[in-house]
Design a protein around this motif. Structure first.
Motif, PDB file in Angstrom:
ATOM      1  N   GLN A   1      27.040  68.134  57.092  1.00  0.00           N
ATOM      2  CA  GLN A   1      27.305  68.901  58.124  1.00  0.00           C
ATOM      3  C   GLN A   1      27.385  67.988  59.564  1.00  0.00           C
ATOM      4  N   ASP A   2      26.814  66.951  59.299  1.00  0.00           N
ATOM      5  CA  ASP A   2      26.866  65.810  60.689  1.00  0.00           C
ATOM      6  C   ASP A   2      28.231  65.102  60.497  1.00  0.00           C
ATOM      7  N   PRO A   3      28.855  65.293  61.679  1.00  0.00           N
ATOM      8  CA  PRO A   3      30.227  64.807  61.814  1.00  0.00           C
ATOM      9  C   PRO A   3      30.593  63.362  61.385  1.00  0.00           C
ATOM     10  N   VAL A   4      29.480  62.519  61.942  1.00  0.00           N
ATOM     11  CA  VAL A   4      29.538  61.023  61.391  1.00  0.00           C
ATOM     12  C   VAL A   4      29.488  60.917  59.970  1.00  0.00           C
ATOM     13  N   GLU A  44      32.606  61.876  58.595  1.00  0.00           N
ATOM     14  CA  GLU A  44      33.764  61.048  58.750  1.00  0.00           C
ATOM     15  C   GLU A  44      33.741  59.809  57.710  1.00  0.00           C
ATOM     16  N   HIS A  45      32.628  59.326  57.527  1.00  0.00           N
ATOM     17  CA  HIS A  45      32.383  58.087  56.598  1.00  0.00           C
ATOM     18  C   HIS A  45      32.548  58.661  55.172  1.00  0.00           C
ATOM     19  N   GLU A  46      32.103  59.894  54.839  1.00  0.00           N
ATOM     20  CA  GLU A  46      32.616  60.258  53.306  1.00  0.00           C
ATOM     21  C   GLU A  46      33.964  60.393  53.307  1.00  0.00           C
ATOM     22  N   VAL A  47      34.625  61.019  54.032  1.00  0.00           N
ATOM     23  CA  VAL A  47      36.027  61.262  54.008  1.00  0.00           C
ATOM     24  C   VAL A  47      36.773  60.211  54.024  1.00  0.00           C
ATOM     25  N   GLY A  48      36.218  59.237  54.841  1.00  0.00           N
ATOM     26  CA  GLY A  48      37.166  57.787  54.976  1.00  0.00           C
ATOM     27  C   GLY A  48      37.111  57.011  54.097  1.00  0.00           C
ATOM     28  N   GLU A  49      36.301  57.420  52.825  1.00  0.00           N
ATOM     29  CA  GLU A  49      36.134  56.494  51.407  1.00  0.00           C
ATOM     30  C   GLU A  49      37.192  57.178  50.547  1.00  0.00           C
ATOM     31  N   LEU A  50      37.622  58.262  50.856  1.00  0.00           N
ATOM     32  CA  LEU A  50      38.716  58.639  49.999  1.00  0.00           C
ATOM     33  C   LEU A  50      40.038  58.727  50.372  1.00  0.00           C
ATOM     34  N   ILE A  51      40.423  58.450  51.418  1.00  0.00           N
ATOM     35  CA  ILE A  51      41.700  58.363  52.118  1.00  0.00           C
ATOM     36  C   ILE A  51      41.946  56.824  52.626  1.00  0.00           C
ATOM     37  N   PRO A  52      43.036  56.257  52.273  1.00  0.00           N
ATOM     38  CA  PRO A  52      43.440  54.958  52.949  1.00  0.00           C
ATOM     39  C   PRO A  52      43.167  54.862  54.470  1.00  0.00           C
ATOM     40  N   HIS A  63      37.398  72.047  62.886  1.00  0.00           N
ATOM     41  CA  HIS A  63      38.321  72.644  61.697  1.00  0.00           C
ATOM     42  C   HIS A  63      38.207  71.394  60.565  1.00  0.00           C
ATOM     43  N   PHE A  64      38.098  70.236  61.075  1.00  0.00           N
ATOM     44  CA  PHE A  64      38.043  69.367  59.972  1.00  0.00           C
ATOM     45  C   PHE A  64      37.044  69.236  59.106  1.00  0.00           C
ATOM     46  N   GLY A  65      35.830  69.600  59.896  1.00  0.00           N
ATOM     47  CA  GLY A  65      34.450  69.569  59.005  1.00  0.00           C
ATOM     48  C   GLY A  65      34.719  70.721  57.916  1.00  0.00           C
ATOM     49  N   ARG A  66      34.964  71.804  58.443  1.00  0.00           N
ATOM     50  CA  ARG A  66      35.266  73.010  57.597  1.00  0.00           C
ATOM     51  C   ARG A  66      35.996  72.709  56.402  1.00  0.00           C
ATOM     52  N   LEU A  67      37.103  72.380  56.764  1.00  0.00           N
ATOM     53  CA  LEU A  67      38.256  72.105  55.792  1.00  0.00           C
ATOM     54  C   LEU A  67      37.660  70.995  54.606  1.00  0.00           C
ATOM     55  N   ALA A  68      36.968  69.859  55.024  1.00  0.00           N
ATOM     56  CA  ALA A  68      36.573  68.900  54.161  1.00  0.00           C
ATOM     57  C   ALA A  68      35.501  69.363  53.062  1.00  0.00           C
ATOM     58  N   ARG A 111      32.269  59.953  69.443  1.00  0.00           N
ATOM     59  CA  ARG A 111      33.040  59.581  68.383  1.00  0.00           C
ATOM     60  C   ARG A 111      34.202  60.098  68.292  1.00  0.00           C
ATOM     61  N   LYS A 112      34.011  61.520  68.323  1.00  0.00           N
ATOM     62  CA  LYS A 112      35.281  62.347  68.179  1.00  0.00           C
ATOM     63  C   LYS A 112      36.452  62.112  69.076  1.00  0.00           C
ATOM     64  N   THR A 113      35.927  62.314  70.307  1.00  0.00           N
ATOM     65  CA  THR A 113      36.763  61.813  71.662  1.00  0.00           C
ATOM     66  C   THR A 113      37.260  60.410  71.404  1.00  0.00           C
ATOM     67  N   ALA A 114      36.613  59.357  71.056  1.00  0.00           N
ATOM     68  CA  ALA A 114      37.085  58.118  70.916  1.00  0.00           C
ATOM     69  C   ALA A 114      38.048  58.013  69.625  1.00  0.00           C
ATOM     70  N   ASN A 115      37.708  58.477  68.834  1.00  0.00           N
ATOM     71  CA  ASN A 115      38.895  58.396  67.731  1.00  0.00           C
ATOM     72  C   ASN A 115      40.342  59.104  67.887  1.00  0.00           C
ATOM     73  N   VAL A 116      40.184  60.121  68.579  1.00  0.00           N
ATOM     74  CA  VAL A 116      41.350  60.847  69.211  1.00  0.00           C
ATOM     75  C   VAL A 116      42.192  60.015  69.969  1.00  0.00           C
TER      76      VAL A 116
END
Length: 259
Positions: free
Chosen positions: A187-190, A193-201, A173-178, A152-157
């Protein structure tokens, strides 16, 4: 970078709700609305701080970005960018990767580490593109993640930077800062991704990824974050985990791969 006063930081830092409001709605105890507003304020400030934020891998086509991202595992973007010009010249399309001589490819990949595994992955990637996608990089997440060496990480890049399809790239880096920002405890990247995605347009997901990666590489380091010169310190519940003295903190700031 703008500095913040201790008074400003303490006055805007999220605090737990009081009264009989029930259990905390968010990792920091602030309301959901407050968390969304704070997350978007942080991203807005980072956008001002890093107006040139972008993918730090050099590429001109979706295939080049896909290969470069696969090769970037366990190495630096600087090293990948120094190595890929010769690779891209030798293998101009998916068919060239698919029919590559493994020994020759391994020699080109040696500076990147794990060259045997990366050779197998890239040859397999080329073969899959030729056999299932007519040699073209697909522009859908569900297709990209079926390719060898692509998660998923590579795909999203690739989606965000080669096809302008919004995606959140959760690297270290993204996970640490989030988590430091109190946006998630996952801790799980997926899940991150989903939780942060609910905060940002959704339209801002790709640039959000760049903002956090750039900030993580330059200021918000894993071991000694430069809190004293952090442009988003006033909104960060983790302020104080690193050096808070502005002079000392400034010495910790790194220029990043491109200076």
């Amino acid at each position: 970078m703008p500095k913040t006063t201790a008074e400003n930081r303490s006055s805007t830092r999220p605090t737990a709700p009081t009264g009989a409001a029930g259990p905390a709605e968010t990792p920091t105890g602030e309301s959901r609305l407050a968390l969304v507003r704070r997350a978007r304020r942080i991203d807005k400030e980072l956008a001002v701080t890093y107006p040139d934020a972008r993918a730090e891998l050099d590429f001109t086509t979706p295939l080049e970005l896909l290969v470069a991202t696969v090769l970037s595992a366990q190495t630096t973007d600087v090293r990948v960018n120094a190595t890929t010009p010769a690779i891209f010249a030798r293998y101009p399309d998916a068919a060239a990767y698919a029919s590559a001589d493994p020994a020759e490819m391994e020699e080109l990949f040696k500076p990147l580490g794990f060259f045997r595994a990366k050779t197998r992955a890239v040859i397999g990637l080329g073969q899959a593109l030729v056999e299932r996608f007519d040699g073209e990089v697909p522009a859908r997440l569900e297709d990209l993640v079926t390719l060898p060496g692509v998660g998923r990480k590579t795909a999203n890049v690739v989606l965000g930077n080669a096809f302008d399809v919004p995606g959140i790239t959760v690297d270290t880096h993204f996970g640490r800062l989030a988590r430091r920002f109190g946006w998630t405890t996952q801790q799980d990247p997926v899940k991150v991704e989903h939780e942060v995605g609910e905060l940002i347009p959704k339209k801002d997901w790709t640039m959000l990824s760049h903002h956090l990666v750039w900030h993580g590489r330059r200021v918000c380091h894993s071991r000694r974050p430069a809190c004293g010169v952090c442009p988003v310190a006033r909104w960060c519940p983790s302020y104080g985990e690193g050096e808070t003295d502005p002079v000392a903190a400034a010495k910790l700031v790194k220029p990043g791969p491109r200076g």
